[in-house]
Design a protein around this motif. Sequence first.
Motif, PDB file in Angstrom:
ATOM      1  N   ILE A 164       0.797  -0.981   0.179  1.00 26.00           N
ATOM      2  CA  ILE A 164       0.049   0.038   0.387  1.00 26.00           C
ATOM      3  C   ILE A 164       1.072   1.202  -0.107  1.00 26.00           C
ATOM      4  CG2 ILE A 164      -1.241   0.737   1.082  1.00 26.00           C
ATOM      5  CD1 ILE A 164      -2.946  -1.428   1.989  1.00 26.00           C
ATOM      6  N   LYS A 165       1.747   1.054   0.758  1.00 22.09           N
ATOM      7  CA  LYS A 165       2.695   2.358   0.632  1.00 22.09           C
ATOM      8  C   LYS A 165       3.486   2.569  -0.492  1.00 22.09           C
ATOM      9  CE  LYS A 165       3.504   3.384   5.675  1.00 22.09           C
ATOM     10  NZ  LYS A 165       4.239   3.244   7.450  1.00 22.09           N
ATOM     11  N   PHE A 430       8.137   7.459   7.123  1.00 26.99           N
ATOM     12  CA  PHE A 430       7.191   6.733   7.231  1.00 26.99           C
ATOM     13  C   PHE A 430       7.423   5.138   6.192  1.00 26.99           C
ATOM     14  CE2 PHE A 430       5.747  10.504   8.565  1.00 26.99           C
ATOM     15  CZ  PHE A 430       5.339  10.469  10.381  1.00 26.99           C
ATOM     16  N   GLU A 492       1.768 -10.679   7.034  1.00 26.71           N
ATOM     17  CA  GLU A 492       1.252 -10.394   8.283  1.00 26.71           C
ATOM     18  C   GLU A 492       0.183 -11.650   9.120  1.00 26.71           C
ATOM     19  OE1 GLU A 492      -1.900  -8.501   6.154  1.00 26.71           O
ATOM     20  OE2 GLU A 492      -0.753  -6.308   5.832  1.00 26.71           O
ATOM     21  N   LEU A 495       3.197 -12.736  11.677  1.00 26.03           N
ATOM     22  CA  LEU A 495       3.113 -11.138  12.815  1.00 26.03           C
ATOM     23  C   LEU A 495       2.098 -11.926  13.366  1.00 26.03           C
ATOM     24  CD1 LEU A 495       3.928  -7.995  10.361  1.00 26.03           C
ATOM     25  CD2 LEU A 495       4.950  -8.853  12.686  1.00 26.03           C
ATOM     26  N   GLN A 496       1.007 -11.917  12.919  1.00 31.67           N
ATOM     27  CA  GLN A 496      -0.023 -12.555  13.792  1.00 31.67           C
ATOM     28  C   GLN A 496       0.410 -13.132  14.702  1.00 31.67           C
ATOM     29  OE1 GLN A 496      -3.557 -12.599  11.043  1.00 31.67           O
ATOM     30  NE2 GLN A 496      -3.400 -10.599  12.418  1.00 31.67           N
ATOM     31  N   GLU A 498       3.249 -14.756  14.923  1.00 31.15           N
ATOM     32  CA  GLU A 498       5.020 -15.084  16.107  1.00 31.15           C
ATOM     33  C   GLU A 498       3.926 -13.957  16.638  1.00 31.15           C
ATOM     34  OE1 GLU A 498       7.579 -12.278  13.827  1.00 31.15           O
ATOM     35  OE2 GLU A 498       7.669 -14.842  13.198  1.00 31.15           O
ATOM     36  N   SER A 499       2.916 -12.966  17.045  1.00 32.75           N
ATOM     37  CA  SER A 499       2.749 -12.563  18.495  1.00 32.75           C
ATOM     38  C   SER A 499       1.799 -12.210  19.254  1.00 32.75           C
ATOM     39  CB  SER A 499       2.256 -10.798  18.075  1.00 32.75           C
ATOM     40  OG  SER A 499       0.449 -10.998  17.573  1.00 32.75           O
TER      41      SER A 499
ATOM     42  N   ASN B   4       0.598   5.148  11.065  1.00 34.74           N
ATOM     43  CA  ASN B   4      -0.207   4.495   9.730  1.00 34.74           C
ATOM     44  C   ASN B   4      -1.115   5.272   9.895  1.00 34.74           C
ATOM     45  OD1 ASN B   4       2.256   3.357   8.868  1.00 34.74           O
ATOM     46  ND2 ASN B   4       0.766   1.290   9.134  1.00 34.74           N
ATOM     47  N   LYS B  56      -6.371  -1.037   8.651  1.00 35.06           N
ATOM     48  CA  LYS B  56      -5.999  -1.934   8.328  1.00 35.06           C
ATOM     49  C   LYS B  56      -4.664  -1.342  10.373  1.00 35.06           C
ATOM     50  CE  LYS B  56      -2.827  -3.826   5.858  1.00 35.06           C
ATOM     51  NZ  LYS B  56      -1.871  -5.045   4.631  1.00 35.06           N
ATOM     52  N   PHE B  59      -6.157  -3.228  12.796  1.00 33.95           N
ATOM     53  CA  PHE B  59      -6.460  -5.025  12.599  1.00 33.95           C
ATOM     54  C   PHE B  59      -4.962  -5.501  12.158  1.00 33.95           C
ATOM     55  CE2 PHE B  59     -10.276  -3.191  11.601  1.00 33.95           C
ATOM     56  CZ  PHE B  59     -11.664  -3.707  12.735  1.00 33.95           C
ATOM     57  N   VAL B  60      -4.095  -5.309  12.586  1.00 32.06           N
ATOM     58  CA  VAL B  60      -2.705  -5.962  12.174  1.00 32.06           C
ATOM     59  C   VAL B  60      -1.814  -5.587  12.742  1.00 32.06           C
ATOM     60  CG1 VAL B  60      -1.190  -6.137  10.451  1.00 32.06           C
ATOM     61  CG2 VAL B  60      -3.565  -5.976   9.160  1.00 32.06           C
ATOM     62  N   PRO B  61      -1.046  -6.247  13.406  1.00 28.90           N
ATOM     63  CA  PRO B  61      -0.175  -6.120  14.433  1.00 28.90           C
ATOM     64  C   PRO B  61       0.809  -6.072  13.284  1.00 28.90           C
ATOM     65  CG  PRO B  61      -0.629  -8.242  14.250  1.00 28.90           C
ATOM     66  CD  PRO B  61      -1.426  -7.720  13.769  1.00 28.90           C
ATOM     67  N   THR B  62       2.478  -4.796  14.217  1.00 28.55           N
ATOM     68  CA  THR B  62       3.282  -4.433  13.182  1.00 28.55           C
ATOM     69  C   THR B  62       4.669  -4.853  14.484  1.00 28.55           C
ATOM     70  OG1 THR B  62       3.665  -2.744  15.023  1.00 28.55           O
ATOM     71  CG2 THR B  62       3.205  -2.543  12.097  1.00 28.55           C
ATOM     72  N   LYS B  63       5.284  -5.898  14.611  1.00 23.77           N
ATOM     73  CA  LYS B  63       6.567  -6.761  14.667  1.00 23.77           C
ATOM     74  C   LYS B  63       7.569  -5.706  15.804  1.00 23.77           C
ATOM     75  CE  LYS B  63       9.894  -9.379  12.353  1.00 23.77           C
ATOM     76  NZ  LYS B  63      10.402 -10.182  11.086  1.00 23.77           N
TER      77      LYS B  63
END
Lengths: 505, 157
Positions: A164-165, A430, A492, A495-496, A498-499, B4, B56, B59-63
Amino acid sequence: MENLLLSIEAILQWDTLLLMVVGVIAGIVFGCIPGFTITMAVALTLPFSFSLEPLQGISLMMGVWLGGASGGLISACLLGIPGTPSAMATTFDGYPMVKNGEPGRALSLGLWASFAGSLIGGIILVLAAPLLSSWAIKFGPWEFFSLMVFGLSAIATLGNGNLIKGLIAGLLGVFIGTFGLDPVGGAQRFTFGLTDLLSGFNYLPILIGIFAFSQLLSEVTKSSADKFTLDKNINLHYPISKVIKDLATSWVSVIRSSLVGTFVGALPGAGSSIANILSYDIEKKMSKHSKLFGTGRKEGIIAAEAANNSSEGGALIPTLALGIPGSAVTVMMMGALLVHGIQPGPYFLVSEPVLAYGIFLAFFISAIFMLLIQAFGIRLFLRITDIPMHYLLPVVLILCALGSFAVNNRVFDIWVLLIFGVVGYFLKKFNFTLAAFVLGVILGPMTEVNLRRAISTDADLTLFFTRPISGVLLGLTIASLIYAVVSEIRNERKLQSESSNSIKG
Amino acid sequence: MANNRLVSIGLLLFCGFFYYQSTLIESKELSGLPATFFPRLILGIIAFLSVIMLIKSFFVPTKVTKKSDSTEGKSKKEWIVWVLFGLFAIYLVLIDVVGFITSSFLYMATVYLLIVQQKKSWKKHLVAIGGLLAITLGITLFFQGVLHVYLPKGLFF
């Protein structure tokens, strides 16, 4: 043949050769100072190219580019920090080899692998660019529009991993390209009553602002603890016969890495940094001694350095043949040609054959100069890494201002530099892709013109999909976007999980 | 993620502002698409992507990475970047008043004094600033004499 002889005559002028030597030296200097990048060096070369003939200007930039790509290996091997991002993988085996007591071998291997990579990338450039341009010459506005959309989507999706970025950065660049007079009807768009904005933003101050000005200022935030010092009395001697023997026994690695580098370089947005890492990774996976990688293996250095230099030849293929730059540096080269009224693209090789052959020759000659200058001047370049940032920064900032002023001899362009310096700083902060933004600025106006030309010729929108080449290019665009979306979803999910694991733990 | 969110909101405001500006464009639809079509299309896609990024971000986690010492040092020093941007704006205003040579020298000397990290004697600073003056003059001569780029003159020279 006549054109080739004319370009040989033009490139062998003493002043053109001298410019290449100066360019290579400047490139190596920028390449070996951690924090300075090749893109920054080429951006600063732009103003000097204005008053030169197109071939001389490009030769100067070519020297800076090739010199910079190999200069990065000096600090990568000796300090363990890449002088430029494109020397990242060089540190993996270069630095351990130096630690093992073979600094001369590490640097010589890197240098000769860079040279071999440049030659192979250059040969592929010479063979592929005319073929690609003779194919692209049949393009109409539909195909050009689709090609530019593909280029923009590829650079956004291959950028820094955030789809997206990457897309937003590219689109912001395209939007900035709409400022000024509308290219078809001449209506004023977003000029805010400023006459200086009637012709839109000149892209050269934008390039310098984004790639040099903002990057330099972000260097200030680094503390003195980040600085490294080198042992100036280090023994760097390593016989050429041994280097050639080293390369000859690893000729498969040299060719494979150069091919990988050229291919990656030709993909819009992928660039030398990705080529460097990907080639190292492939070499490691293909090797019987993959576990020894990272301990000072010669194949590791060869793979990394051959790939980052050969990627430059690759990046020039779409730039010259299609008018779609393959990397940030080729965006600037394209900008330098546009300043002289020369449009790279399918007609470039036909309409400017002397210049095109000259660019090919400049690539090879710069590679030879790179090898000679770095081999003989290595000790001098080691001393340059010692110059403190508080001396370099003010001078380079003023050169940025001068470079922007020189475009049109107006202070307004230095304001543009400042504005886009701030924009670049924010984009970097960013995690937006700078290269996508700049490519958007360059390709945006061309994309709009081709879209409007296509629709005024025939209002049927399905033609974008039903014309074979245009359809294939849009299909590739959709495929690259789907691929990027799928890999982002996978990341993602990873990541989810992992978290959630870390919460359980 | 909060970053973000802020960026998305900023981008949506950007799109809104320029969409309004696009209504002020006097576009004549001679053939095909009007002058407002392309910028509005781009703004629309940017706004759409910004909304996705905004959603997003909830809802979406970051590292989660541990902040290193150098990162902390970096954020402390970030004010210098903004000071340098501000000084550059002042430098641009000064170019028209005192000319390129004087304003560039003043800017370089100020930047040098602002970012120099080691403690040095005033003599060393004087030598460094003298060097910057010499570089300013050298650059001016090179651009005017060799590249034929004539730099702005001010009150004195």
